[in-house]
Design a protein around this motif. Structure first.
Motif, mmCIF file in Angstrom:
data_model
loop_
_atom_site.group_PDB
_atom_site.id
_atom_site.type_symbol
_atom_site.label_atom_id
_atom_site.label_comp_id
_atom_site.label_asym_id
_atom_site.label_seq_id
_atom_site.Cartn_x
_atom_site.Cartn_y
_atom_site.Cartn_z
ATOM 1 N N ASP A 1 0.851 -1.185 -0.141
ATOM 2 C CA ASP A 1 0.061 -0.127 0.023
ATOM 3 C C ASP A 1 0.886 1.347 0.165
ATOM 4 N N GLU A 2 0.870 2.066 -1.185
ATOM 5 C CA GLU A 2 1.739 3.288 -1.148
ATOM 6 C C GLU A 2 1.295 4.303 -0.051
ATOM 7 N N GLY A 3 0.013 4.141 0.516
ATOM 8 C CA GLY A 3 -0.007 5.197 1.679
ATOM 9 C C GLY A 3 0.756 4.912 2.804
ATOM 10 N N TRP A 4 1.750 3.918 2.872
ATOM 11 C CA TRP A 4 2.450 3.754 3.952
ATOM 12 C C TRP A 4 3.517 5.027 4.198
ATOM 13 N N ALA A 5 3.686 5.729 2.872
ATOM 14 C CA ALA A 5 4.764 6.705 2.475
ATOM 15 C C ALA A 5 4.127 7.889 2.739
ATOM 16 N N PRO A 6 4.617 8.848 3.781
ATOM 17 C CA PRO A 6 4.070 10.058 4.245
ATOM 18 C C PRO A 6 3.768 11.013 2.646
ATOM 19 N N SER A 7 2.595 11.744 2.802
ATOM 20 C CA SER A 7 2.307 12.670 1.713
ATOM 21 C C SER A 7 3.059 14.017 2.141
ATOM 22 N N TYR A 8 3.392 14.261 3.086
ATOM 23 C CA TYR A 8 3.703 15.538 3.609
ATOM 24 C C TYR A 8 5.382 15.491 3.884
ATOM 25 N N ILE A 9 6.040 16.535 3.129
ATOM 26 C CA ILE A 9 7.452 16.752 3.784
ATOM 27 C C ILE A 9 7.697 17.892 3.921
ATOM 28 N N PRO A 10 8.430 18.325 5.024
ATOM 29 C CA PRO A 10 8.606 19.667 5.309
ATOM 30 C C PRO A 10 9.167 20.767 4.060
ATOM 31 N N ASP A 11 8.638 21.900 4.091
ATOM 32 C CA ASP A 11 9.265 22.982 3.227
ATOM 33 C C ASP A 11 10.757 22.696 3.117
ATOM 34 N N GLY A 12 11.110 22.936 1.823
ATOM 35 C CA GLY A 12 12.632 23.195 1.611
ATOM 36 C C GLY A 12 13.435 21.823 1.564
ATOM 37 N N TYR A 13 12.650 20.862 1.827
ATOM 38 C CA TYR A 13 13.440 19.219 1.663
ATOM 39 C C TYR A 13 13.380 18.770 0.317
ATOM 40 N N GLU A 14 14.418 18.503 -0.344
ATOM 41 C CA GLU A 14 14.334 17.809 -1.498
ATOM 42 C C GLU A 14 14.861 16.442 -1.610
ATOM 43 N N GLN A 15 14.291 15.531 -2.196
ATOM 44 C CA GLN A 15 14.734 14.281 -2.389
ATOM 45 C C GLN A 15 16.185 14.133 -2.934
ATOM 46 N N SER A 16 17.291 13.514 -2.229
ATOM 47 C CA SER A 16 18.609 13.519 -2.455
ATOM 48 C C SER A 16 18.968 11.875 -2.819
ATOM 49 N N ALA A 17 18.187 10.808 -2.404
ATOM 50 C CA ALA A 17 18.390 9.477 -2.437
ATOM 51 C C ALA A 17 17.268 8.794 -2.563
ATOM 52 N N PHE A 18 17.216 7.513 -3.332
ATOM 53 C CA PHE A 18 16.242 6.587 -2.977
ATOM 54 C C PHE A 18 17.117 5.233 -3.299
#
Length: 182
Positions: free
Chosen positions: A67-84
């Motif tokens: 279930d993809e809903g386990w991943a939060p939909s909210y990330i605090p402002d200013g943060y960008e994904q750097s790795a996956f």
């Protein structure tokens, strides 16, 4: 006459502001309003940007049948994904996304175990006891480590964690953006 003049002035202001925003490359109304055949949304940039930021994590979970809903939909402002990263191990699948802002990093981990009792996890924390925050009937254990907040939870064979959040309020916002329905 005064009312009509006031309405006309507001319309001119809105029109001029919209045209100026477009000229500067900013889609003012597209950032606020969106719709499909069946829905109409008024959305803030913060929510829309967070959905984009967690898109890769959600897609990987969905592809793995989680279930993809386990991943939060909210990330605090200013943060960008750097790795996956996605790892398949003998005991299950681990999904890790890292979001960075300046010298700060937030890490989100979602792990699906083949057997719900096949794991033991340890977390470093400060001397204070964890607080149990219940959301959607799931106990999220909130604690601190080196003045940063973290949360961990387990539900069936899914275990998750959010680490490195600067404030408890932001961590709770992230928890409350988890959309899984159990």
């Amino acid at each position: 006459v005064r009312f009509a003049a006031a309405v006309a002035a507001v319309c001119i202001l809105v029109f001029t502001g919209t045209v100026t925003a477009y000229a500067l490359g900013f889609d003012l109304w597209g950032r606020i309003i969106s719709w499909t055949d069946e829905t109409f949304n008024l959305t803030s940039d913060t929510v829309r940007n967070a959905e984009i930021k967690t898109k890769e994590l959600k897609a990987a979970l969905k592809e793995a049948g989680i279930d993809e809903g386990w991943a939060p939909s909210y990330i605090p402002d200013g943060y960008e994904q750097s790795a996956f990263n996605q790892d398949h191990t003998d005991v299950g699948d681990l999904f890790t996304a890292v979001f960075e802002k300046d010298d700060n990093a937030i890490i989100i981990e979602i792990q699906e175990y083949q057997d719900p009792f096949a794991f033991i996890e340890q977390y470093q924390k400060d001397e204070n006891n964890p607080e149990i925050y219940t959301y959607k009937d799931i106990g999220f254990y909130i604690m601190t480590n080196f003045n940063e907040y973290l949360a961990t939870w387990r539900c069936g064979n899914i275990q998750g964690g959010i680490y490195g959040v600067e404030s408890k309020d932001e961590l709770i916002n992230m928890i409350e953006s988890i959309e899984v329905v159990e």
